[in-house]
Write an enzyme that holds these catalytic residues in place. Sequence first.
Site, short mmCIF file in Angstrom:
data_model
loop_
_atom_site.label_atom_id
_atom_site.label_comp_id
_atom_site.label_asym_id
_atom_site.label_seq_id
_atom_site.Cartn_x
_atom_site.Cartn_y
_atom_site.Cartn_z
N LYS A 45 -79.06 6.95 -111.06
CA LYS A 45 -79.81 6.39 -109.65
C LYS A 45 -81.53 6.27 -109.66
O LYS A 45 -81.97 6.28 -111.09
CB LYS A 45 -79.89 7.78 -108.32
CG LYS A 45 -80.56 9.70 -109.58
CD LYS A 45 -81.78 9.06 -108.98
CE LYS A 45 -82.61 10.35 -109.83
NZ LYS A 45 -84.35 10.13 -109.54
N ASP B 256 -81.05 17.25 -106.87
CA ASP B 256 -80.43 15.69 -106.99
C ASP B 256 -78.64 15.33 -106.88
O ASP B 256 -78.07 13.99 -106.46
CB ASP B 256 -80.85 15.16 -108.12
CG ASP B 256 -82.42 14.18 -108.34
OD1 ASP B 256 -82.78 14.10 -106.41
OD2 ASP B 256 -82.65 13.46 -109.06
#
Length: 280
Positions: free
Chosen positions: A8, A134
């Site tokens: 990401k 996350d």
Amino acid sequence: MIEKAPAKINLGLDVLYKRPDGYHELEMVMSSVDLADHLFFEELSEDRIIVETNKAFLPVDQRNNVYQAALLLKKKYQIKKGVKIVVKKNIPVAAGLGGGSTDCAAALRGINRLWELGCSLEELAEIGLEVGTDVPYCVYGQTAYVGGKGEIVQLLPAMPSCWIILVKPKMSVSTRTVFREIDTQKIQHQDITGLTDALRQQDYQKMLTKMGNSLEDVTGKRHPVIYQIKERMIKYGADAALMSGSGPTVFALCQHYSRAQRVYNGLKGFCEEVYLVRTL
């Protein structure tokens, strides 16, 4: 069975304040890119968890996020079978690209399929939050607004298609250390609402102007090479350059392949770990 675990990047990251529970209240926009680890799953008849990886320095016991994901699902659903998970790492470690979190998320998705648990992505995201902040985002792996300490995930339209150059300098950054040094009164706050609007409008140019990371100056003061990488990226023609997460990886965006190739070539001699990838 194979599960892909994409890296990401943070198009936007703002730290609002420190919460009573010790975490920081965040506002972020994340997107996934086509640099990925791959997880291979095999059911075992004996009741144990085995994690193997191609990186010798990574722990494969309860300190490993993938191991923790398997253990959580085994306990929650009282599974008496075992699982062997082989993690093929391609994403740099401790780089601000969510490598450990995306592996954990892929483990949750993979085991959910392997043992036919029938969990929704929402349920897997909730379980994943126990491992890392996350992980909920990584369970979805799409462009999204992320809030709270990471538990609020609101999906957005995919970021406009472009090329991404990732550059990981030769050091690792501890996220905990970076957050300990934050003064929310002094850091530069970001226009996350403007960024989400740009994504909803699919306005690439507006997106570039609204991108920002409140942690960049904190990590950049410790590691000035981050600013040097950004300067080189812009010099070689990148549309924008920004640090991802708590760093140290810096990414550049380019709409045109020829320009992306130039940025890639220009940084290849400066840092060892340079990747040219697409948006997902």
